[in-house]
Design a protein around this motif. Structure first.
Motif, PDB file in Angstrom:
ATOM      1  N   SER A  99     -17.600  -0.071  -4.146  1.00  0.00           N
ATOM      2  CA  SER A  99     -18.567  -0.161  -3.045  1.00  0.00           C
ATOM      3  C   SER A  99     -18.984  -1.603  -2.769  1.00  0.00           C
ATOM      4  N   ASP A 119      -5.989  -2.158   4.344  1.00  0.00           N
ATOM      5  CA  ASP A 119      -4.766  -1.342   4.348  1.00  0.00           C
ATOM      6  C   ASP A 119      -4.976   0.116   3.959  1.00  0.00           C
ATOM      7  N   PHE A 120      -6.227   0.523   3.699  1.00  0.00           N
ATOM      8  CA  PHE A 120      -6.489   1.930   3.393  1.00  0.00           C
ATOM      9  C   PHE A 120      -7.957   2.237   3.654  1.00  0.00           C
ATOM     10  N   GLU A 121      -8.268   3.531   3.784  1.00  0.00           N
ATOM     11  CA  GLU A 121      -9.611   3.947   4.159  1.00  0.00           C
ATOM     12  C   GLU A 121     -10.569   3.983   2.977  1.00  0.00           C
ATOM     13  N   GLN A 122     -10.154   4.592   1.863  1.00  0.00           N
ATOM     14  CA  GLN A 122     -11.046   4.710   0.716  1.00  0.00           C
ATOM     15  C   GLN A 122     -10.246   4.768  -0.581  1.00  0.00           C
ATOM     16  N   TRP A 123     -10.934   4.494  -1.685  1.00  0.00           N
ATOM     17  CA  TRP A 123     -10.316   4.525  -2.998  1.00  0.00           C
ATOM     18  C   TRP A 123     -10.238   5.955  -3.507  1.00  0.00           C
ATOM     19  N   GLU A 124      -9.135   6.283  -4.124  1.00  0.00           N
ATOM     20  CA  GLU A 124      -8.961   7.585  -4.769  1.00  0.00           C
ATOM     21  C   GLU A 124      -8.924   7.379  -6.278  1.00  0.00           C
ATOM     22  N   SER A 166       0.831  -1.207   0.000  1.00  0.00           N
ATOM     23  CA  SER A 166       0.000   0.000   0.000  1.00  0.00           C
ATOM     24  C   SER A 166       0.862   1.252   0.000  1.00  0.00           C
ATOM     25  N   LYS A 182     -14.954  -2.806   3.389  1.00  0.00           N
ATOM     26  CA  LYS A 182     -13.803  -2.119   3.981  1.00  0.00           C
ATOM     27  C   LYS A 182     -12.519  -2.857   3.645  1.00  0.00           C
ATOM     28  N   GLN A 183     -11.532  -2.097   3.241  1.00  0.00           N
ATOM     29  CA  GLN A 183     -10.226  -2.665   2.880  1.00  0.00           C
ATOM     30  C   GLN A 183      -9.283  -2.615   4.080  1.00  0.00           C
TER      31      GLN A 183
END
Length: 262
Positions: A75, A82-87, A40, A79-80
């Motif tokens: 969506s 290693d990170f909060e949300q996709w950019e 990540s 929840k992943q």
């Protein structure tokens, strides 16, 4: 290094491989030497560098369209770890391409929007790229490269002995090039085609449009596609056949089709 040390090196390598072998989402064996957090971090760093060096598209309509398709797919993943949300970032370029990186980064080139004629076809590409991340393909490729380098070092030692000359030749040339690196590339691409098909289907997109996408890709290539045997990507014909075979495995999806339009 003498033969005893060489044998010990081979043994330690075998033990390392045994500890790091896992299964991909389709059941294919993988060797993963790096942790999710490491991958990540590498993905985030690479993405930030790309945003500094490449032109970012600022058109609101284009960005909303790509974001809509991407979010509809991500969506479904939950929840992943290693990170909060996709950019998601759209880059101004004639490249017919897109990518996804560990750490939740998605890049789409505007050139792709000329070949992916609708949201379903764009979903096929983005689903494919996200599948690379979900299946740890970057980790696998990096791990393979590291092992190939280590194998070359062992091969140089092996050439000192006729007993291990064949092993050394394999590690130095044909075995590393065709037996490990290149086939893995094709396997990863084919795997992402199948996983991406399921991702777009689960998001509510028309999975049959994935075939239309690759037909468009074949036209866009204009006959310049390399021979599949010497390519890390399956041929468009192979991709289309594989996707058509996978349609029969899709279960009915009652999810409303995402309203994404350009």
């Amino acid at each position: 290094m003498n033969i005893s040390l060489f044998k010990a090196s081979l043994l330690s390598t075998s033990l390392l491989l045994a500890a790091c072998v896992t299964s991909s989402p389709t059941g294919r064996n993988q060797v993963l030497l790096f942790g999710g957090a490491e991958m990540s971090q590498l993905g985030v760093q690479s993405f930030e560098e790309m945003k500094k060096t490449q032109t970012i598209n600022k058109d609101p309509k284009t960005n909303a369209y790509v974001q809509c398709v991407s979010t509809s797919i991500t969506s479904t993943l939950g929840k992943q770890p290693d990170f909060e949300q996709w950019e998601v970032v759209v880059f101004d370029s004639d490249q017919v391409n897109a990518f996804a990186l560990p750490g939740g980064k998605i890049g789409v080139y505007t050139g792709l929007l000329k070949v992916a004629k609708n949201a379903d076809q764009l979903a096929a590409v983005i689903g494919h790229e996200i599948a690379h991340v979900q299946a740890n393909h970057s980790n696998e490729r990096l791990s393979t490269s590291k092992l190939a380098g280590y194998g070359t070092q062992l091969g140089q030692v092996a050439l000192q002995s006729t007993e291990y000359q064949e092993i050394g030749m394999t590690a130095l040339g044909l075995g590393v090039q065709y037996g490990v690196i290149m086939p893995y590339g094709r396997a990863q691409e084919s795997e992402s085609d199948i996983l991406g098909l399921h991702l777009m289907h689960e998001a509510g997109f028309d999975a049959t449009q994935s075939v239309e996408l690759w037909k468009n890709m074949a036209v866009a290539a204009g006959g310049s596609e390399p021979l599949e045997f010497l390519s890390t990507h399956p041929s468009n014909e192979t991709r289309i056949n594989n996707l058509q075979n996978e349609f029969n495995k899709l279960t009915k999806n009652n999810k409303t089709k995402p309203l994404c339009s350009l």
